[in-house]
Design a protein around this motif. Structure first.
Motif, PDB file in Angstrom:
ATOM      1  N   GLN A  30     -67.799 -21.005   4.687  1.00  0.00           N
ATOM      2  CA  GLN A  30     -68.853 -19.958   4.800  1.00  0.00           C
ATOM      3  C   GLN A  30     -70.125 -20.715   5.234  1.00  0.00           C
ATOM      4  OE1 GLN A  30     -68.201 -16.890   4.339  1.00  0.00           O
ATOM      5  NE2 GLN A  30     -65.806 -17.322   4.154  1.00  0.00           N
ATOM      6  N   THR A  31     -70.131 -22.053   5.100  1.00  0.00           N
ATOM      7  CA  THR A  31     -71.502 -22.650   5.622  1.00  0.00           C
ATOM      8  C   THR A  31     -70.908 -23.794   6.324  1.00  0.00           C
ATOM      9  OG1 THR A  31     -71.532 -24.011   3.410  1.00  0.00           O
ATOM     10  CG2 THR A  31     -72.866 -21.517   3.601  1.00  0.00           C
ATOM     11  N   GLY A  32     -72.131 -24.462   6.948  1.00  0.00           N
ATOM     12  CA  GLY A  32     -71.858 -25.875   7.542  1.00  0.00           C
ATOM     13  C   GLY A  32     -71.974 -25.483   9.132  1.00  0.00           C
ATOM     14  N   ILE A  33     -72.360 -26.777   9.585  1.00  0.00           N
ATOM     15  CA  ILE A  33     -72.525 -26.832  11.209  1.00  0.00           C
ATOM     16  C   ILE A  33     -71.166 -26.112  11.831  1.00  0.00           C
ATOM     17  CG2 ILE A  33     -73.041 -27.982  13.391  1.00  0.00           C
ATOM     18  CD1 ILE A  33     -75.456 -27.559  11.217  1.00  0.00           C
ATOM     19  N   GLY A  34     -70.084 -26.680  11.272  1.00  0.00           N
ATOM     20  CA  GLY A  34     -68.737 -26.024  11.996  1.00  0.00           C
ATOM     21  C   GLY A  34     -68.558 -24.695  11.953  1.00  0.00           C
TER      22      GLY A  34
END
Length: 277
Positions: A223-227
């Motif tokens: 739900q989050t992160g650069i990926g």
């Protein structure tokens, strides 16, 4: 037969000036920026002249504008912080485990017999191919992403720690024992300095593997992160955001590797390796 003392030696020999050490040529670090800047300028020119379609590969200026926009509204900062947290946790877990097992296998024959064979077998398995099995074991939450990073960081650190210890000249250890150094002192003054160059190489390789693993991990139910940001942008065909995510990963890898190289130079000041000419 009379002996000539230092006081009776010829004046030109006594007063001979010391040989000045050879001065090293100044290192022009700024030359390292030439090729990246030239590549970026060529990319920009190709995009502006239509050689590269914007929907396929946007211009660097457009990517930077997107990054500035996402930074101002706080979106990029939130995703970046979560990615750094996952990478740090995975590196810590995988690095500590690899350092402990590599030291055990490198110093003790029993550790070598018990630890190294299964690690060698596991090395042949692509850790990114273990994603389905890891999903069954740890689920699809944060544990999966941290486990992938830990696996990616484990093998480079383990093998370089093992090789660094085994490559130490045994005569140095025997000389230290002859001089009366105990086991702890030999580990501190002989084994540790001798294995540090290989260990730093393992850390540099582990950082690269950690970022690679994180790219894959953050594309699985994140739900989050650069990926996750890149995957979400792909759904809406936002190529500039996808390219921005790739550049962020590249910059994170470059910054972490550069910081590690600085630390290596500070800790290995005694080493005199071949200099590039």
């Amino acid at each position: 037969m009379s002996r000539t003392t230092l006081a009776e030696a010829p004046a030109e020999i006594v007063a001979a000036p010391p040989v000045a050490p050879r001065r090293l040529r100044p290192t022009r670090r700024w030359w390292r920026l030439v090729s990246p800047v030239a590549l970026a300028l060529g990319w920009e020119l190709a995009s502006r002249t239509g050689l590269l379609a914007p929907e396929k590969l946007p211009a660097p200026s457009d990517v930077l504008a997107t990054g500035w926009r996402l930074s101002r509204d706080g979106t990029l900062g939130v995703h970046l912080l979560d990615s750094l947290t996952r990478a740090g946790a995975g590196l810590l877990i995988g690095g500590v485990l690899a350092l402990a097992l590599g030291t055990l296998a490198g110093l003790l024959r029993l550790g070598d017999d018990l630890v190294d064979p299964p690690v060698q077998m596991a090395r042949m398995l692509p850790h990114l191919g273990l994603v389905p099995l890891l999903i069954i074991w740890v689920g699809i939450g944060e544990s999966l992403k941290i486990s992938l990073v830990a696996l990616g960081a484990f093998f480079p650190i383990y093998f370089n720690t093992y090789a660094g210890i085994r490559d130490i000249d045994e005569r140095l250890v025997e000389a230290a024992r002859t001089c009366g150094l105990g086991q702890a002192a030999r580990l501190r003054h002989v084994v540790l300095p001798g294995a540090l160059p290989a260990l730093f190489l393992g850390l540099r390789l582990a950082i690269g593997a950690a970022w690679l693993s994180l790219v894959v991990g953050e594309q699985v139910n994140a739900q989050t992160g650069i990926g996750f940001l890149m995957m979400e942008a792909r759904e809406f065909s936002q190529t500039d955001v996808v390219v921005l995510g790739l550049l962020v990963y590249a910059l994170l890898g470059l910054i972490s590797d550069s910081a590690l190289r600085v630390l290596e130079r500070r800790m290995l000041t005694w080493r005199r390796g071949l200099r590039a000419t």
